[in-house]
Design a protein around this motif. Sequence first.
Motif, PDB file in Angstrom:
ATOM      1  N   LYS A 110      -9.261  -7.984  -5.312  1.00  0.00           N
ATOM      2  CA  LYS A 110      -7.909  -8.184  -4.811  1.00  0.00           C
ATOM      3  C   LYS A 110      -7.663  -7.269  -3.611  1.00  0.00           C
ATOM      4  N   VAL A 111      -6.877  -7.772  -2.647  1.00  0.00           N
ATOM      5  CA  VAL A 111      -6.518  -6.971  -1.473  1.00  0.00           C
ATOM      6  C   VAL A 111      -5.047  -7.197  -1.152  1.00  0.00           C
ATOM      7  N   ASP A 112      -4.479  -6.330  -0.302  1.00  0.00           N
ATOM      8  CA  ASP A 112      -3.071  -6.437   0.087  1.00  0.00           C
ATOM      9  C   ASP A 112      -2.885  -7.431   1.234  1.00  0.00           C
ATOM     10  N   TRP A 113      -1.978  -8.406   1.047  1.00  0.00           N
ATOM     11  CA  TRP A 113      -1.550  -9.293   2.134  1.00  0.00           C
ATOM     12  C   TRP A 113      -0.262  -9.995   1.714  1.00  0.00           C
ATOM     13  N   PRO A 115       0.952  -6.276   3.225  1.00  0.00           N
ATOM     14  CA  PRO A 115       0.827  -5.008   2.504  1.00  0.00           C
ATOM     15  C   PRO A 115       1.821  -4.930   1.347  1.00  0.00           C
ATOM     16  N   GLY A 116       1.268  -4.738   0.157  1.00  0.00           N
ATOM     17  CA  GLY A 116       2.092  -4.671  -1.042  1.00  0.00           C
ATOM     18  C   GLY A 116       1.954  -5.906  -1.916  1.00  0.00           C
ATOM     19  N   THR A 117       1.455  -7.009  -1.368  1.00  0.00           N
ATOM     20  CA  THR A 117       1.226  -8.234  -2.127  1.00  0.00           C
ATOM     21  C   THR A 117      -0.272  -8.410  -2.361  1.00  0.00           C
ATOM     22  N   GLN A 118      -0.675  -8.610  -3.586  1.00  0.00           N
ATOM     23  CA  GLN A 118      -2.085  -8.740  -3.924  1.00  0.00           C
ATOM     24  C   GLN A 118      -2.532 -10.200  -3.871  1.00  0.00           C
ATOM     25  N   HIS A 121      -9.415 -11.668  -2.184  1.00  0.00           N
ATOM     26  CA  HIS A 121      -9.974 -11.401  -0.856  1.00  0.00           C
ATOM     27  C   HIS A 121     -10.397 -12.722  -0.206  1.00  0.00           C
ATOM     28  N   HIS A 183       1.760  -7.776  11.197  1.00  0.00           N
ATOM     29  CA  HIS A 183       2.181  -6.497  10.615  1.00  0.00           C
ATOM     30  C   HIS A 183       1.809  -5.370  11.580  1.00  0.00           C
ATOM     31  N   TYR A 186      -1.151  -2.379  11.493  1.00  0.00           N
ATOM     32  CA  TYR A 186      -2.269  -2.762  10.621  1.00  0.00           C
ATOM     33  C   TYR A 186      -3.354  -3.434  11.450  1.00  0.00           C
TER      34      TYR A 186
END
Length: 327
Positions: A110-113, A115-118, A121, A183, A186
């Motif tokens: 899982k990654v942030d996208w 930021p803050g939302t999983q 990938h 964003h 980033y």
Amino acid sequence: MIHIDFDPSRLLGEQKTWWTQWQATATAATREIIEKWERTGEISSKKDFDSDIWGELRKWLLIHYFKGKCGYCETILGRQRSEMEHYRPKAGVNYREYREDGKSPLKTPKVDWPPGTQIDHPGYFWLAYHWKNLVPSCGRCNSGAGKNTQFPVKESGKHMLLHPLTGGGPKRLSEPPHACGKHIGYYYLDPDSLDAHENPLLLNPYVPDPRKHLKFGVDGIEAAQEVAPGEVSLLGLNSINVYDLKSGELRALRAKAQNEAETLLFTQFSLAKMMHPRDEAWAVAFRATHDLLKALNGEYLAACLDWVELVFQDPSRIKLGARLPAN
């Protein structure tokens, strides 16, 4: 696997001209795929990438740097089909843990996208055309029992998509990162910067001296190098499993190449002992064989070098029935 010493900044003449043109095409395609992702949030491996771009690089690298061999197992491409493998998968990522007692099921990081939302990938799409992420390979290493979209890192949860950088951060990186258009602050990082954050547990031929992590013994059998008492290289262990370097077919081919290397060693010894005492001739023969193998850069070079080094250190390991004469 052997190290491929490729640095585009050292290219000259026609090669430099070709590289400059190819890089311009790759850079434009990278911008397009980033824009597609940020616009739709979707990436399709089959329709969103231009395989002709990395296909041209594959042909060029095979001629000038890889000597026609798979970058992972060192099989001449022709014996196996030729592909361009993305070290960091371009569309979708998974991994598994390899242990001496077996392997874990495939997992999706899982990654942030944003930021803050999983999210799962989506793959390292922005590296789809980056030369450090592109390795000419055979179909066996890239699919089937091989790598597919596996990419293990040292710690679970460390796979990256975006990375925040502020102030002069981007300027300090080894390569300018691609700014995220959605964003501010980033960025999509380059392979070297990602390596520093992710700590990949998978070798590639651009990494200095993969032989520090992999070794080959009798009958072409592979093993991870010991990096501390009782501790083997996780880079080596994962690479053996992910690229399926343990296949029976590969072991047989490496063993055949080792036999040929051993024959070359004894041919050199026969020549050297005409001019040198026995012990000195053996050392001269070893050095000559070692240099010849590296110059020829044939199939399974790492396995051949390892075997010749073992035989030189301990002639009792000799496989072909030959023995060093007493004088």
